[in-house]
Design a protein around this motif. Structure first.
Motif, PDB file in Angstrom:
ATOM      1  N   GLU A 186       0.827  -1.206   0.000  1.00  0.00           N
ATOM      2  CA  GLU A 186       0.000   0.000   0.000  1.00  0.00           C
ATOM      3  C   GLU A 186       0.865   1.263   0.000  1.00  0.00           C
ATOM      4  O   GLU A 186       0.546   2.245  -0.683  1.00  0.00           O
ATOM      5  CB  GLU A 186      -0.918  -0.011   1.216  1.00  0.00           C
ATOM      6  N   ALA A 187       1.962   1.231   0.751  1.00  0.00           N
ATOM      7  CA  ALA A 187       2.841   2.396   0.798  1.00  0.00           C
ATOM      8  C   ALA A 187       3.514   2.634  -0.547  1.00  0.00           C
ATOM      9  O   ALA A 187       3.720   3.784  -0.955  1.00  0.00           O
ATOM     10  CB  ALA A 187       3.898   2.210   1.896  1.00  0.00           C
TER      11      ALA A 187
ATOM     12  N   ASN B  68       1.363   4.721  -2.717  1.00  0.00           N
ATOM     13  CA  ASN B  68       1.432   6.152  -2.401  1.00  0.00           C
ATOM     14  C   ASN B  68       2.692   6.788  -2.980  1.00  0.00           C
ATOM     15  O   ASN B  68       2.665   7.929  -3.458  1.00  0.00           O
ATOM     16  CB  ASN B  68       1.392   6.350  -0.886  1.00  0.00           C
TER      17      ASN B  68
ATOM     18  N   GLY C 271       1.358   4.661   6.877  1.00  0.00           N
ATOM     19  CA  GLY C 271      -0.034   4.934   6.622  1.00  0.00           C
ATOM     20  C   GLY C 271      -0.352   6.421   6.589  1.00  0.00           C
ATOM     21  O   GLY C 271      -0.410   7.051   5.532  1.00  0.00           O
TER      22      GLY C 271
ATOM     23  N   GLN D  66       0.497   8.942   3.414  1.00  0.00           N
ATOM     24  CA  GLN D  66      -0.687   9.434   2.708  1.00  0.00           C
ATOM     25  C   GLN D  66      -0.738  10.963   2.732  1.00  0.00           C
ATOM     26  O   GLN D  66      -1.120  11.597   1.744  1.00  0.00           O
ATOM     27  CB  GLN D  66      -1.941   8.850   3.347  1.00  0.00           C
TER      28      GLN D  66
ATOM     29  N   ARG E 183       1.642  12.184   0.167  1.00  0.00           N
ATOM     30  CA  ARG E 183       1.057  12.039  -1.183  1.00  0.00           C
ATOM     31  C   ARG E 183       0.063  13.153  -1.469  1.00  0.00           C
ATOM     32  O   ARG E 183       0.104  13.773  -2.535  1.00  0.00           O
ATOM     33  CB  ARG E 183       0.373  10.679  -1.275  1.00  0.00           C
ATOM     34  N   ASP E 184      -0.835  13.425  -0.521  1.00  0.00           N
ATOM     35  CA  ASP E 184      -1.837  14.468  -0.734  1.00  0.00           C
ATOM     36  C   ASP E 184      -1.179  15.841  -0.889  1.00  0.00           C
ATOM     37  O   ASP E 184      -1.586  16.650  -1.740  1.00  0.00           O
ATOM     38  CB  ASP E 184      -2.825  14.485   0.427  1.00  0.00           C
TER      39      ASP E 184
END
Length: 271
Positions: free
Chosen positions: A108-109, A112, A161, A165, A168-169
């Motif tokens: 998942e990372a 990102n 997490g 994230q 990334r945002d």
């Protein structure tokens, strides 16, 4: 002509799958802890190449010979490029369940990280792209530490997490703003933000490594205490080699003298 083009397409597809399999194997062997590739690409590459060779050699009334040529091509392909990894690489004593949880978090990372790279690539700025790549290297260092020590997932979960994230945002919003306005203040603030974030991720990776060292020190300390309680560590074993007394014997000073010594119960010439 159609048959020849189909044969060429099969062989070319086999070479593409083989190349991807070699890349996956190189990444697998470079890591101390890794999962086997989900798709045996080199095996499929050999099968496609063998089918292409057989189809290219096919002639009416000679299907058996074409099949033999295709089978020989597949066997030679596997001999030349080897087989795909079939087993996961895990260190001894590592819980497989914890390892799988850590790998899912890492997957998942990585998504990102890819989103960050895609967002910053839209700007076409080499300096900003290099800045994000430097942060990417620090995060992947944390990935490696976590693969070696999946027990540290609890302490690294927030970094992989929430923090990642947020990075990334922030990168996506900065790219959307900078591509329109070219605001230098926003760029400076983003670069400072990435510097701080990279230092935090590098510090977390170092703390995971220090945790491994602390665990090793604890294990050695416990083992020393246990040996001491069982009386297996006497004073003689704690002496340095130069402090230990030298062996002395009045009856045998050399190996020849020792060999001439009588065994118990053996009569000497004097007897």
């Amino acid at each position: 002509m159609v048959t020849d083009l189909a044969a060429f397409g099969l062989v070319a597809s086999g070479m593409y799958m083989t190349r991807e399999g070699l890349v996956a194997q190189a990444g697998f062997e470079a890591r101390r802890v890794a999962k086997r590739p989900a798709i045996p690409r080199k095996l499929f590459g050999g099968a496609l190449a063998g089918m292409g060779l057989g189809l290219g050699a096919a002639m009416p009334g000679a299907w058996a010979e074409a099949g033999l040529i295709g089978a020989a091509g597949m066997v030679l392909h596997q001999i030349a490029f080897g087989l795909d990894p079939w087993r996961d690489k895990r260190p001894d004593g590592v819980d497989g369940f914890q390892q799988d949880r850590a790998q899912r978090m890492i997957d998942e990372a990585e998504g990102n990280l890819q989103a960050m790279q895609q967002a910053i690539a839209r700007l076409g700025d080499r300096r900003l792209t290099g800045r994000v790549m430097g942060f990417d290297a620090s995060v992947r260092q944390l990935f490696d530490r976590l693969r070696d020590n999946p027990g540290g997932l609890g302490s690294a979960r927030r970094y992989l997490g929430v923090y990642l994230q947020g990075a990334r945002d922030a990168t996506v919003r900065f790219a959307d703003l900078y591509v329109v306005t070219g605001d230098g203040a926003a760029r400076a603030a983003y670069e400072a933000f990435m510097d701080d974030l990279q230092r935090d991720f590098a510090a977390r990776a170092d703390r995971l490594l220090d945790g491994d060292r602390d665990a090793l020190d604890v294990e050695m300390s416990v083992l020393r205490d246990r040996l001491a309680r069982e009386g297996l560590t006497g004073a003689a074993t704690r002496l340095a080699p130069e402090d230990r007394p030298a062996l002395q014997s009045q009856e045998a000073q050399t190996l020849d003298d020792l060999l001439r010594m009588p065994f118990p119960g053996q009569k000497t010439p004097r007897d």
